[in-house]
Design an enzyme around this catalytic site. Structure first.
Site, PDB file in Angstrom:
ATOM      1  N   GLY A  65     -14.385   4.499   4.333  1.00 32.29           N
ATOM      2  CA  GLY A  65     -15.284   4.516   3.183  1.00 32.29           C
ATOM      3  C   GLY A  65     -14.592   4.214   1.858  1.00 32.29           C
ATOM      4  O   GLY A  65     -13.534   4.769   1.566  1.00 32.29           O
ATOM      5  N   SER A  89     -12.811  17.264   6.248  1.00 27.70           N
ATOM      6  CA  SER A  89     -13.211  17.165   4.836  1.00 27.70           C
ATOM      7  C   SER A  89     -12.170  16.294   4.130  1.00 27.70           C
ATOM      8  O   SER A  89     -11.482  16.751   3.221  1.00 27.70           O
ATOM      9  CB  SER A  89     -13.297  18.548   4.194  1.00 27.70           C
ATOM     10  OG  SER A  89     -12.022  19.138   4.159  1.00 27.70           O
ATOM     11  N   CYS A 149     -22.321  11.159   3.331  1.00 26.41           N
ATOM     12  CA  CYS A 149     -21.039  11.875   3.402  1.00 26.41           C
ATOM     13  C   CYS A 149     -21.197  13.282   2.849  1.00 26.41           C
ATOM     14  O   CYS A 149     -21.586  13.466   1.707  1.00 26.41           O
ATOM     15  CB  CYS A 149     -19.959  11.138   2.640  1.00 26.41           C
ATOM     16  SG  CYS A 149     -18.390  11.996   2.727  1.00 26.41           S
ATOM     17  N   THR A 285     -14.438   9.942  16.468  1.00 31.04           N
ATOM     18  CA  THR A 285     -13.443  10.957  16.808  1.00 31.04           C
ATOM     19  C   THR A 285     -12.582  10.608  18.025  1.00 31.04           C
ATOM     20  O   THR A 285     -11.382  10.881  18.033  1.00 31.04           O
ATOM     21  CB  THR A 285     -14.163  12.311  17.014  1.00 31.04           C
ATOM     22  OG1 THR A 285     -14.897  12.601  15.815  1.00 31.04           O
ATOM     23  CG2 THR A 285     -13.185  13.427  17.281  1.00 31.04           C
TER      24      THR A 285
HETATM   25  C1  LIG Z   1     -11.681  11.951   9.877  1.00 36.29           C
HETATM   26  C2  LIG Z   1     -13.034  11.359   9.644  1.00 36.29           C
HETATM   27  C3  LIG Z   1     -13.277  10.565   8.526  1.00 36.29           C
HETATM   28  C4  LIG Z   1     -14.524  10.015   8.298  1.00 36.29           C
HETATM   29  N1  LIG Z   1     -14.738   9.209   7.205  1.00 36.29           N
HETATM   30  C5  LIG Z   1     -15.938   8.597   7.040  1.00 36.29           C
HETATM   31  C6  LIG Z   1     -16.166   7.673   5.976  1.00 36.29           C
HETATM   32  O1  LIG Z   1     -15.264   7.398   5.187  1.00 36.29           O
HETATM   33  N2  LIG Z   1     -17.403   7.107   5.856  1.00 36.29           N
HETATM   34  C7  LIG Z   1     -18.415   7.381   6.741  1.00 36.29           C
HETATM   35  O2  LIG Z   1     -19.507   6.842   6.601  1.00 36.29           O
HETATM   36  N3  LIG Z   1     -18.222   8.247   7.760  1.00 36.29           N
HETATM   37  C8  LIG Z   1     -17.017   8.845   7.929  1.00 36.29           C
HETATM   38  N4  LIG Z   1     -16.833   9.714   8.991  1.00 36.29           N
HETATM   39  C9  LIG Z   1     -17.938   9.959   9.934  1.00 36.29           C
HETATM   40  C10 LIG Z   1     -17.798   9.058  11.176  1.00 36.29           C
HETATM   41  O3  LIG Z   1     -17.824   7.714  10.840  1.00 36.29           O
HETATM   42  C11 LIG Z   1     -18.908   9.370  12.184  1.00 36.29           C
HETATM   43  O4  LIG Z   1     -20.174   9.173  11.566  1.00 36.29           O
HETATM   44  C12 LIG Z   1     -18.861  10.791  12.706  1.00 36.29           C
HETATM   45  O5  LIG Z   1     -17.534  11.200  12.876  1.00 36.29           O
HETATM   46  C13 LIG Z   1     -19.621  10.951  14.030  1.00 36.29           C
HETATM   47  O6  LIG Z   1     -19.080  10.149  15.040  1.00 36.29           O
HETATM   48  P1  LIG Z   1     -17.963  10.670  16.096  1.00 36.29           P
HETATM   49  O7  LIG Z   1     -18.475  11.967  16.648  1.00 36.29           O
HETATM   50  O8  LIG Z   1     -17.844   9.587  17.103  1.00 36.29           O
HETATM   51  O9  LIG Z   1     -16.713  10.874  15.315  1.00 36.29           O
HETATM   52  C14 LIG Z   1     -15.574  10.268   9.214  1.00 36.29           C
HETATM   53  C15 LIG Z   1     -15.330  11.064  10.331  1.00 36.29           C
HETATM   54  C16 LIG Z   1     -14.078  11.615  10.566  1.00 36.29           C
HETATM   55  C17 LIG Z   1     -13.863  12.451  11.791  1.00 36.29           C
END
Ligand SMILES: Cc1cc2nc3c(=O)[nH]c(=O)nc-3n(C[C@H](O)[C@H](O)[C@H](O)COP(=O)(O)O)c2cc1C
Ligand SMILES: Cc1cc2nc3c(=O)[nH]c(=O)nc-3n(C[C@H](O)[C@H](O)[C@H](O)COP(=O)(O)OP(=O)(O)OC[C@H]3O[C@@H](n4cnc5c(N)ncnc54)[C@H](O)[C@@H]3O)c2cc1C
Ligand SMILES: Cc1cc2nc3c(=O)[nH]c(=O)nc-3n(C[C@H](O)[C@H](O)[C@H](O)COP(=O)(O)OP(=O)(O)OC[C@H]3O[C@@H](n4cnc5c(N)ncnc54)[C@H](O)[C@@H]3O)c2cc1C
Ligand SMILES: Cc1cc2nc3c(=O)[nH]c(=O)nc-3n(C[C@H](O)[C@H](O)[C@H](O)COP(=O)(O)O)c2cc1C
Ligand code: FES
Ligand code: FES
Lengths: 321, 258, 321, 258
Positions: A65, A89, A149, A285
């Site tokens: 992001g 976070s 976010c 993740t």
């Molecule tokens: C460490 C971390 C950083 C993330 N940073 C962003 C981000 O910068 N922008 C965004 O839209 N989502 C961000 N997310 C959310 C992920 O893109 C995703 O929507 C969320 O983790 C659910 O998917 P998952 O369970 O496969 O991780 C972040 C998630 C994690 C774990």
């Protein structure tokens, strides 16, 4: 199973068509060679993952992001582990849009897969600034507008829960930006179909659901929150059932494609999201735990298609309805 | 592919894990770490890997060793892993200690489990005969480490907070007590407080050195920014403990927020 | 740890005070010998659990949700497993209020712990009928008004997400029922503090959060939802970080006690909820996996108190703020 | 406390699990089941236990046996459990088959893994010399069961859908083919379709009997109502497969919805 039926098999690996066409409402469609897209923030900007495998094998790559100004992110600790999940976070640590264009985008030129820039704002104006700075950037196939976010104060989450705001921002961004537009939605809401429909009405080409669930963990020995920021966003396998439900619930109401995400860790999970109605899937993740997960997942999808004798992966979209 | 050769308690709640590997993509350097998967089979809990520093490495025997303290669920499960089991590791990861310090006056300071990476470092620096200062809470926690450093044939001193050894106190107390001759280069690993105090002293006295910081990690490979450390030069310019660290030059990153 | 410090220990097991006083807004307080309450629907009506241990050792017992008429519940399958969680769609199978009073309540007379009746309705009128039928039932210490069951169509969930409805129902129930009133809230909402405050304003003595998260699972081989009812409610360790966050977020805004629940599986989890602001804690899913979990959890709370030299458990309520 | 004595593949994806126990609160009866914890140590995934019927039981040797098919994550993990490991079981649970059928003409019909509970039942009914009808998809799946029933010295017949044994077909086909003399009591366990067909036939022909139904279970101890079966008498009056079942009298519960 596969072995036992092998005589009968007609569809072999070479026949499989895993490509996905993500329709646009008015601009160009986005074609993916397969439905796997990296989820923003979990794969850096590609370089680190590329040490482990050729990421061009994925359907698309979403960058970390970006905000208008550079952000140092939140204090540490920024991550906590929970049952089959994590709470983060990070707080949108990023070099700001200008450095992104100057330093990050040029690096993505080495990749042949579509690149999506994930953008976050603290105000409506921010989103418009970001969209206009990214307009006509040849390196990008599109943008993912993060209206969800949970880690920035007074920011994304507020927009993301009000359908009118989602509609307005999407509409304005659509006026400025001519590439593919994905609006990423928050699950921390009573009815996600309202914001999804607002995004569609605003001109989004697709919606992505879900971002993280608002969550926290407390260190019982120190008697204080584990995360310096107190709250964070829950992701990983723990949230998958909530995400699949939201995709399923939205599928029949929307006419634009849904990108499903939240806990995808296997080919089975990808199929589950697609059966619920996702046209493509983001993986987040799992990359942090298994850097080569993308490769394994692609192989597992193929296995499923062969086992079930399905030639075109896209035919299963929404098939569980 | 890593196979457990030994996993035994060598001190109170401290375990030595010895693995045999087939092949490694790189030779691990002192200060680098591996990220160990804790959950077995298809279980999705615990989800994250656990980072552990290389305690020892023998290329010819294809042997890789870690020493870890049982502090929570992950290390508790690890401690129950049986000989013969296979483990899933990623590594070596991170920025190692620099070894181009030959023939200089070197100090190694280790507090608590921060001692673990210093053994492999000491082995590599043996020719320079570094002076080693080790401190833990109790004498029992030092016993295993002492036997290892003794075997190396290096000069070492020991401190425990609860009992008098060379002194009664912390690794910092021990080092400061013995600091007659100004060293050329100091390596330090241990609790944040120790790192901060040693760094402060070194910066004041113009002693060069490196510290290894311990940050909560999400991925260990640089993709998630969980482990960001603010640099002293620019508050918007962070460095990742898992890639640019865990070993940083003294004065490179802000320690308080780390 | 405990052993090493044993010389210094002042607080021993006999000194511990685990009792919790749940304040009432206007009626009698509810005193629990410890903060463990069974969560409705996960412990039957006591008999089955009593085969495993003396449930009088718990703080209170909540009965399976009761409706005005008998309900057969949903079709099978009614349960699906997810990562560190389960999704259920039991659908409030119960014998109806009259049979409950006739057959179930008399059985609870054998117990010495406070009994809470969990009530669910398909309309506002249902809740009032249930409250008036339970008014003056000596067997009960109070009722838990379930405004959050996601498994009945057009029912509980609709009330549970509208603060005005929560206020109205609570107020009417308060007018009728003179025992302790707990209002159980749904997490499937943008801001749970709004419904929590509405319950408080309506006269609830306490709120319980959270009920289950709306969720689903798809059988990818059959290409259809696992649950006959399509959707169900997610519970278990997977949801704990969401529940703790909601309790934490509500604690400073409310002046009535919060009962925290969602994934509690250990003494550590109980402490985590209490530090977040819960005055007491309900245990649900864990009873299904480990029938004697209640006993273990009580022992683990004691261990924590001794380790941290805390005499009165109630002093930790909200201490993580 | 249960310790794994053997856990070996006895057919394609079919495993025999032999446990040694210290003590049991009750002697398991044929048709009863145990609920096995799958996750190890402190892992919270998989969360639920898995129900398995008693395949065999020997009080003197303190031996308890199960036979299970690997179908998903839980049974995959179980299949990797090593000899010597400890397992966490709850049981015996559920309503057993009735055994008061001595000196009558008894039929035992088992389809697929529904054969598992019939072996212990057959052992207990041996004196009555029940006739046993077993069917699976392939011959390979029957091999282990055949050897066990042969050893018991009972009259048995076999069917496989993919290959001709006594017949080529299902357990139902096999039973119907052999149904010259009307039995006094029929025991049946297997897929819902088999149960429904056998039950239909028995009710029509006025043959008494019992069936064992397989329902998705949450708790196995009667607290969650995941396993409710509608009774034929009253659609609001359900019975729990884990307490009032899994063995029901023929005609007791509605099978379609089960
Ligand atoms: C460490 C971390 C950083 C993330 N940073 C962003 C981000 O910068 N922008 C965004 O839209 N989502 C961000 N997310 C959310 C992920 O893109 C995703 O929507 C969320 O983790 C659910 O998917 P998952 O369970 O496969 O991780 C972040 C998630 C994690 C774990
Ligand atoms: C680069 C690096 C090298 C390390 N080397 C060693 C070593 O050689 N020997 C050793 O004993 N310990 C070492 N540690 C600390 C070790 O990783 C933690 O003690 C361990 O992860 C705790 O896991 P747990 O599940 O038992 O604890 P829990 O507290 O249950 O863990 C919960 C989460 O917090 C994280 N966490 C907990 N404590 C720490 C910590 N101190 N540092 C970073 N993350 C933490 C865990 O990884 C996990 O994600 C190292 C840490 C880092 C970052
Ligand atoms: C009373 C009873 C006795 C049983 N006895 C035997 C036996 O002796 N041998 C044997 O091979 N199998 C037996 N089964 C079926 C066995 O419990 C399931 O095959 C097993 O739980 C599947 O677990 P899994 O994790 O591998 O599959 P998954 O499909 O991954 O399981 C997911 C969830 O669904 C449940 N589930 C999946 N299939 C079934 C099923 N057929 N019945 C009930 N729940 C299911 C699981 O318990 C789990 O909660 C019995 C089932 C019941 C209810
Ligand atoms: C099988 C099952 C049945 C339930 N039935 C009810 C019910 O009748 N009334 C109610 O208010 N909540 C019901 N719940 C929700 C629980 O009481 C609890 O709110 C939820 O499961 C979260 O807690 P847990 O994670 O500890 O299980 C049920 C939950 C489960 C798993
Ligand atoms: S731990 Fe993920 S970037 Fe360092
Ligand atoms: S499985 Fe819970 S009541 Fe039967």
């Amino acid at each position: 199973m596969a072995a036992k039926n092998s005589e009968k098999l007609k569809t072999s690996e070479n026949d499989l068509n895993m490509s996905i066409k993500l329709k646009s409402q008015i601009k160009a469609d986005l074609i993916l060679k397969n439905p796997l897209i990296t989820a923003s923030g979990t794969c850096g900007n590609g370089k680190a993952l590329a040490d482990f495998y050729d990421i061009n094998q994925l359907g698309a790559f979403t960058t970390k992001g970006i905000t208008v100004e550079a952000q140092p992110g939140n204090q540490s600790p920024r991550i906590a582990e929970t049952a089959a999940g994590i709470i983060n976070s990070i707080g949108l640590e990023n070099p700001g849009i200008d450095n992104f264009i100057k330093k990050v985008l040029p690096e993505t030129k080495n990749y042949s897969l579509p690149i999506l820039a994930n953008i976050s704002g603290y105000s409506q104006a921010d989103f418009l600034t970001l969209a206009s700075k990214l307009e006509k950037r040849k390196e990008l196939a599109g943008i993912e507008v993060n209206l969800s976010c949970p880690n920035i104060k007074g920011g994304g989450m507020v927009f993301g829960t009000a359908p009118e705001k989602v509609y307005q921002i999407t509409k304005k961004v659509r006026e400025i930006y001519s590439g593919y537009i994905i609006v990423k939605l928050t699950p921390n809401i009573t009815d996600i179909t309202e914001t999804a429909l607002a995004a569609e009405k605003g001109g989004a080409d697709a919606v992505a659901m879900i971002n993280t669930l608002s969550a926290m963990k407390i260190d019982i020995d120190q008697q204080k929150p584990v995360l310096a920021n107190t709250f964070g966003g829950l992701s990983g396998p723990a949230v998958k059932p909530v995400a699949v439900k939201m995709v399923y619930q939205s599928y029949k109401k929307l006419s634009i494609p849904i990108l499903g995400l939240g806990g995808v860790s296997s080919g089975r999970d990808v199929i589950e999201f697609m059966l619920a109605g996702a046209a493509a899937v983001e993986i987040g993740t799992i990359n942090m735990i298994e850097p080569t997960a993308g490769l394994r997942i692609i192989a597992e999808i193929k296995e499923y298609l062969i086992k079930h004798q399905i030639k075109n992966l896209s035919t299963i979209i929404g098939a569980a309805h | 592919m890593f196979r457990v050769i030994a996993n035994k308690e060598v001190g109170p709640n401290i375990f030595q894990l010895v693995l045999k590997f087939d092949n490694l993509k790189q030779v691990p350097q002192p200060g680098q770490f591996f990220n160990l998967k804790i959950s077995q089979n298809e279980s999705l809990d615990p989800l994250l890997r656990r980072p552990l520093s290389v305690f020892d490495f023998e290329a010819t025997e294809k042997r890789l060793e870690f020493v870890y303290r049982v502090v929570g669920k992950g290390t508790r499960i690890l401690a129950r892993t049986k000989v013969g089991n296979k483990l899933d590791l990623i590594g070596p990861l991170g920025n190692p200690f620099s070894l181009a310090q030959k023939d200089k006056e070197l100090n190694l300071i280790g507090g608590g489990m921060g001692i673990a990476p210093l053994y492999y470092l000491a082995k590599k620096l043996k020719a320079s005969q570094p002076k080693v200062y080790l401190g833990t809470a109790s004498k029992a926690e030092l016993k295993f480490f002492e036997s290892k450093f003794k075997h190396l044939g290096l000069e070492y001193q020991l401190a425990a907070v609860e009992e008098k050894l060379d002194i009664k106190g912390t690794a910092l107390d021990l080092w400061l007590t013995n600091l007659q001759k100004k060293p050329d280069f100091v390596y330090c690993c241990g609790p944040e407080k120790l790192l901060a105090a040693v760094e402060k002293h070194c910066l004041e006295k113009n002693i060069a050195g490196e510290i290894s910081v311990e940050k909560r990690m999400g991925c260990g490979i640089g993709v998630c920014l969980s482990c960001s450390c603010q640099t002293k030069l620019d508050e918007n310019k962070n460095k990742r403990a898992c890639v640019e660290g865990p070993v940083f030059a003294m004065g490179e990153v802000v320690l308080s927020g780390c």
